[in-house]
Design an enzyme around this catalytic site. Structure first.
Site: not given
Ligand code: C5P
Length: 399
Positions: A305, A208, A323, A337, A276, A303, A341, A286
């Site tokens: 995190i 990304n 974030f 969110k 994600d 996962p 979370k 390849k």
């Molecule tokens: O669900 P989303 O990706 O929008 O959430 C953003 C927040 O979750 C950010 O703080 C990002 O670092 C954290 N995050 C994470 N692991 C993931 C996806 C997002 O720690 N797999």
């Protein structure tokens, strides 16, 4: 910054000792007075003449130096310093320190002192990972000794991994942070930053647009307030800041493992833009074009995190911050969110392309806490970081 700080620099015998002349110059540029001590083995890597010339001081080496004993004494030498700095700290010297041995001048000074001690370990990855060294590290930490690094990276011995000494400027930053003190002194904060790369095959990946700029700025601001920062970064455009412990990862799964390994921490800030999804079964070779047949990628969910750490039954950091980069309905999505979370705070921002925030120098964020939402005006990412670090410091005094 280090004006008139008296630093007793103990150089032990590892290849990284060749960086000490540069370190001494950097310390002196900032006003520090550096008194060097070399172990016998260190003299194999760097000469006393070089060290004495750059330090502008006599090098101390032998324990039973009668002149030195008459003039000053080894006890006095360690007591008259503001800081004892061991660079590089070899596995052997760390073992001696952990056991309290005193069979040469360096180890005797370290045992005889009541002054703060910081060490920058440097050794082969296997030596670093050996249970004996890990035991010694735990002992030294419990004794109140500050570790600077080590980093992970290429080593003089040709191997790769943790054990590489942090660069002189990073050691200087850690020393400056030590003297500066600050409200986050003694606090350990974990920061994730940058994007993750999820492999499709050995040469292609899904990523990304995160540059790592905001996470890097946050880590720098935390260091400026005296925090010990573990900076876990994906492949970002921006270089990690000075004075942090850097852990480089590529994928979300590696980032999760690095986060788990870095805990416990007083606070954790998840600024990384973690992918994600990952490709469920990345190809080991390849993927080739196949007569117009298009490859089909199957995805698996990565996962989360932030959610995992927020919901840890034991050992959860006292303050967990996530974030929420959104393109529409920012406040509603971010508030949901935070609840989903289980983190304490969410920093929400609008990353629609028209805002220029993703990859740009500025950010306009809303801080969402249990108490509600607070809009911060659009400002530089460094200013957002400084403001957030100050809020973290404030919150941690209450935890
Ligand atoms: O669900 P989303 O990706 O929008 O959430 C953003 C927040 O979750 C950010 O703080 C990002 O670092 C954290 N995050 C994470 N692991 C993931 C996806 C997002 O720690 N797999």
């Amino acid at each position: 910054m280090l004006a008139n700080k008296r630093i007793l620099l103990i150089i032990s015998g590892g290849i990284a000792a060749f960086k000490c002349p540069d370190l001494i110059r950097r310390l002196r540029e900032r006003g520090a007075l550096v008194t060097p001590v070399l172990t016998r083995a260190a003299e194999e890597f760097v000469t006393p003449l070089t060290i004495s010339a750059v330090a502008g001081e006599k090098v101390h080496g032998a324990l039973f130096d009668l002149t030195a004993e008459a003039e000053m004494g080894h006890i006095q030498l360690s007591r008259s310093a503001d800081l004892l700095l061991v660079v590089p700290a070899t596995a052997d010297l760390m073992a001696k320190m952990a056991q309290g041995r005193a069979d040469d001048l360096a180890s005797t000074l370290l045992l005889a002192t009541d002054t703060p001690v910081m060490i920058a370990p440097a050794m082969n990855v296997r030596m670093w990972l050996h249970p004996a060294t890990q035991r010694n590290i735990a002992t030294l930490k419990a004794d109140g000794i500050d570790m600077i690094g080590p980093d992970e990276g290429d080593m003089a011995c040709g191997e790769f991994g943790p054990g590489r000494m942090v660069e002189p400027l990073d050691i200087v930053a850690a020393v400056e942070a030590h003297f500066r003190g600050g409200p986050l002194k003694g606090r350990r904060v974990l920061v994730t930053s940058g994007p993750t790369h999820e492999p499709i095959d050995p040469v292609r990946y899904i990523a990304n647009r995160s540059s790592g700029a905001q996470g890097t700025a946050i880590a720098r601001a935390l260091v400026a307030l005296g925090a010990e920062v573990v900076f876990i970064t994906g492949p970002a455009d921006v270089a990690p800041p000075a004075g942090v412990q850097v852990v480089r990862v590529e994928t979300a799964i590696q980032m999760l493992e690095a986060v788990q390994a870095a805990l416990p921490a007083d606070a954790a800030i998840f600024a990384a833009a973690v992918a994600d999804w990952r490709v469920a079964s990345a190809s080991g070779s390849k993927i080739k074009k196949d007569g117009g047949k298009l490859p089909v990628l199957e995805f698996a969910e990565n996962p989360d995190i932030l959610a995992q750490v927020s919901q840890m039954p034991d050992g959860r950091p006292g303050l967990v911050i996530g974030f929420a980069a959104e393109t529409d309905d920012v406040l509603a999505h971010a508030t949901a969110k935070r609840a989903r979370k289980g983190c304490d705070w969410i920093i929400a921002n609008d990353v629609s392309p028209t805002t220029g925030i993703m990859g740009g120098a500025e950010n306009a964020v809303t801080l969402i806490t249990a108490g509600g939402a607070e809009d911060w005006p659009r400002m530089g990412k460094d200013q957002v970081a400084a403001r957030l670090a100050a809020r973290v410091a404030e919150a941690l005094t209450e935890i």
